[in-house]
Design a protein around this motif. Structure first.
Motif, PDB file in Angstrom:
ATOM      1  N   GLU A  72      -3.452  11.227   3.215  1.00  0.00           N
ATOM      2  CA  GLU A  72      -3.621  11.545   1.833  1.00  0.00           C
ATOM      3  C   GLU A  72      -3.215  10.275   1.178  1.00  0.00           C
ATOM      4  O   GLU A  72      -3.935   9.709   0.183  1.00  0.00           O
ATOM      5  N   THR A  73      -2.475   9.074   1.937  1.00  0.00           N
ATOM      6  CA  THR A  73      -1.850   7.666   1.476  1.00  0.00           C
ATOM      7  C   THR A  73      -3.613   7.061   1.288  1.00  0.00           C
ATOM      8  O   THR A  73      -3.523   6.408   0.370  1.00  0.00           O
ATOM      9  N   ARG A  74      -4.844   7.671   2.798  1.00  0.00           N
ATOM     10  CA  ARG A  74      -5.834   6.625   2.205  1.00  0.00           C
ATOM     11  C   ARG A  74      -6.636   7.234   1.504  1.00  0.00           C
ATOM     12  O   ARG A  74      -6.953   6.205   0.093  1.00  0.00           O
ATOM     13  N   MET A  75      -7.021   8.612   1.497  1.00  0.00           N
ATOM     14  CA  MET A  75      -7.218   9.206  -0.189  1.00  0.00           C
ATOM     15  C   MET A  75      -7.206   8.402  -1.323  1.00  0.00           C
ATOM     16  O   MET A  75      -7.592   7.959  -1.863  1.00  0.00           O
TER      17      MET A  75
ATOM     18  N   SER B 219      -2.506  14.962  -6.444  1.00  0.00           N
ATOM     19  CA  SER B 219      -1.584  16.120  -5.887  1.00  0.00           C
ATOM     20  C   SER B 219      -1.138  15.438  -5.121  1.00  0.00           C
ATOM     21  O   SER B 219       0.485  15.525  -5.502  1.00  0.00           O
ATOM     22  N   PHE B 220      -0.766  13.834  -5.336  1.00  0.00           N
ATOM     23  CA  PHE B 220      -0.468  13.427  -3.543  1.00  0.00           C
ATOM     24  C   PHE B 220       0.488  12.275  -5.113  1.00  0.00           C
ATOM     25  O   PHE B 220       1.447  12.137  -4.500  1.00  0.00           O
ATOM     26  N   PHE B 221       0.137  11.808  -6.609  1.00  0.00           N
ATOM     27  CA  PHE B 221       0.657  11.283  -7.071  1.00  0.00           C
ATOM     28  C   PHE B 221       2.382  11.533  -7.381  1.00  0.00           C
ATOM     29  O   PHE B 221       2.885  10.960  -7.058  1.00  0.00           O
ATOM     30  N   PRO B 222       2.897  12.325  -8.157  1.00  0.00           N
ATOM     31  CA  PRO B 222       4.462  13.101  -8.474  1.00  0.00           C
ATOM     32  C   PRO B 222       5.014  13.033  -6.707  1.00  0.00           C
ATOM     33  O   PRO B 222       5.954  12.023  -6.998  1.00  0.00           O
ATOM     34  N   LYS B 223       4.687  13.305  -5.973  1.00  0.00           N
ATOM     35  CA  LYS B 223       5.432  13.256  -4.617  1.00  0.00           C
ATOM     36  C   LYS B 223       5.444  11.548  -4.709  1.00  0.00           C
ATOM     37  O   LYS B 223       6.451  11.053  -3.892  1.00  0.00           O
ATOM     38  N   TRP B 224       3.960  11.253  -4.572  1.00  0.00           N
ATOM     39  CA  TRP B 224       4.388   9.159  -3.816  1.00  0.00           C
ATOM     40  C   TRP B 224       4.674   8.367  -4.851  1.00  0.00           C
ATOM     41  O   TRP B 224       5.444   8.071  -4.876  1.00  0.00           O
TER      42      TRP B 224
END
Length: 537
Positions: free
Chosen positions: A281-284, A429-434
């Protein structure tokens, strides 16, 4: 002319239209929950050959009323609903998704297979896309019947239709698979629940507890495993889970506990993880940001920055220089304060054994700042220590510091809530958690930077490298100090340390325990959690 104008006026609100009497009766019956009177009105309307055809919304209103009817006062809502729907099709009224959903809901209680067929074929027959609410009553019916196979078929059809289950549906799937003793499916749904929610309701918690107290749960698991493989999987998943299956054997102990401020479990004493998005997910996410930046920035400039960053990966933190230097500078003598920026850099170096963060400044800003000798000294010092990257003319600094923080998987010091159009473009969807795991907010106290680090642990379902589980329950106040957690580990396993004084061990049925736990938490609310906060280092 006056008469013509009068004739062209629209009917006043409340004037009679086709079936206005039926609409009024249906509305009144819906308000009173009187399905019998509504069906009597329907029968009277359809038996009158001179009456106008019913509108689609009237069929829907009647089906919705039947779906919520009290069976004690109206004993055969399913038969009535079938009759209403049959008449709707006979007269050529087009059903909507709401029509099929209401019909499936009313007949699911005594004919779940028929209800499933209605939902499963609504796209093929009527060109309608099922929604989550279409599946939920049918899944609930299979749950009540204990039919795990058909419940799994519902989930498979949802996936094929692009519909994602939420907590109530996942709790239903957990329950039916648990009662079927299907350990692999329970494990699968626990992880799907972990991805779908941060915390669980009391009802879901009781489903989880019931599984771990069962004989099938005690039998499931591997007595030996590759500890190194488990640790690697946890790292790859961003922390908090390994997804390799049940670890260990034997019965489980379920406790209801609080978690201390530093993340230590009040039951088993283990340290809860600070969970990040996983490596893929970090790479994407980094690729997504880079793609957007290359579309909006001068391509050669941003590509050059990417190449430079690949050669300089040692940074522990990135600072949003403009955000920090302009913090609370909206007064007459205010301006771009390098003193504030330097205070943040100094605090970061103190935390990370002298390592320099990455400072990104626009070249036009630097040219102006260099005119002041004290500013020039700071900038030259940052440059000499490899802490400064100068973004070129025409660039937007936001793309640079955001990409760097994601690509290097490090901290980002900023008070920016990152809600403007740039961040809306991400749509990830990754942004809030990141952001929750990587953003460091700041303030100043007598010139010294005060950094507010991310929480040392994440309030979400966690699976440890030893096979234990921690499940947070909903806490409406948002106060983590009083949140209840399920601490679940194999019986007889020695905890890392003795349970904390404010750990609350449950040895009574779940509902009774919940009441007792809540009471004791209220009594102890004023107590501060034991232990020192552990800063990220």
């Amino acid at each position: 002319m006056a008469a013509m104008a009068t004739a062209r006026r629209r009917p006043r609100r409340g004037s009679k239209g086709p079936n206005s009497d039926l609409s009024r009766i249906l509305t009144d019956c819906t308000r009173r929950g009187d399905a019998a009177a509504a069906m009597a009105a329907f029968d009277a309307a359809v038996s009158d050959s001179d009456a106008p055809r019913l509108a689609a919304h009237q069929y829907n209103q009647l089906l919705h009323l039947l779906a919520t009817a009290d069976s004690s006062s109206f004993p055969s809502p399913a038969a009535a609903a079938r009759r209403v729907f049959s008449h709707m099709l006979q007269v050529g009224a087009a059903p909507s998704e709401a029509t099929i959903t209401s019909l499936a809901r009313v007949i699911a209680s005594d004919a779940a297979d028929e209800a499933f067929q209605l939902v499963a074929t609504m796209r093929e027959k009527y060109g309608l896309a099922p929604r989550l609410r279409s599946y939920s009553p049918v899944l609930a019916a299979f749950r009540r019947a204990g039919d795990a196979g058909k419940a799994y078929a519902i989930e498979a059809h949802m996936a094929a239709s692009g519909v994602s289950p939420e907590e109530p549906e996942l709790a239903a799937l957990l329950d039916v698979s648990s009662r079927a003793g299907d350990a692999d499916k329970v494990y699968e749904y626990l992880h799907k629940l972990r991805q779908a929610v941060d915390s669980v309701s009391e009802e879901t918690a009781e489903v989880v507890e019931a599984w771990f107290r069962s004989e099938k749960a005690a039998m499931a698991g591997m007595p030996e495993w590759n500890a190194s493989q488990v640790k690697q999987a946890i790292v790859a998943n961003g922390g908090g889970c390994h997804r390799l299956g049940w670890l260990g054997t034997g019965p489980w102990t379920v406790q209801r506990v609080r978690v201390e401020a530093d993340g230590d479990c009040g039951g088993c004493g283990c340290q809860l993880a600070s969970v990040d998005i996983d490596m893929e997910e970090t790479r994407m996410f980094a690729d997504s940001v880079a793609g957007l930046a290359l579309e909006r920035e001068t391509k050669s400039n941003f590509s050059q920055f990417q190449d430079w960053l690949e050669a300089n990966k040692e940074y522990e933190a990135i600072v949003d220089s403009a955000n920090i230097a302009l913090y609370q500078q909206n007064f007459a003598e205010g301006g771009f304060s390098l003193t504030q920026l330097d205070a943040v850099i100094t605090e970061l170096r103190a935390r990370y054994s002298g390592k320099w963060p990455l400072v990104i400044l626009h070249n036009k800003r630097i040219s102006k700042l260099m005119e002041n000798s004290s500013n020039r000294h700071l900038i030259e010092n940052w440059r000499a220590n490899g802490a400064l990257y100068t973004s070129p003319s025409g660039s937007n600094d936001d793309w640079y510091w955001l990409y760097a923080a994601i690509r290097l998987n490090c901290l980002l010091v900023t008070n920016d809530e990152m809600r403007d159009h740039i961040f809306e473009l991400l749509g990830s969807s990754f942004f809030p958690k990141w952001k929750q795991r990587h953003r460091v907010k700041y303030t100043f106290n007598k010139g010294k930077a005060v950094l507010m680090m991310p929480s040392p642990y994440s309030s979400e379902i966690q699976e440890s490298e030893l096979g234990s589980w921690h499940v947070p329950l909903e806490e409406k106040s948002g106060d983590e100090r009083i949140r209840i957690w399920l601490c679940i580990l194999r019986t007889g396993k020695e905890p890392d340390k003795a349970p904390a004084v404010n750990g609350i061990v449950q040895e009574v049925p779940p509902t009774e325990a919940s009441n007792g736990v809540q009471q004791r938490l209220l009594e102890n609310k004023a107590e501060s959690a034991a232990g020192k906060r552990k800063d990220r280092d």
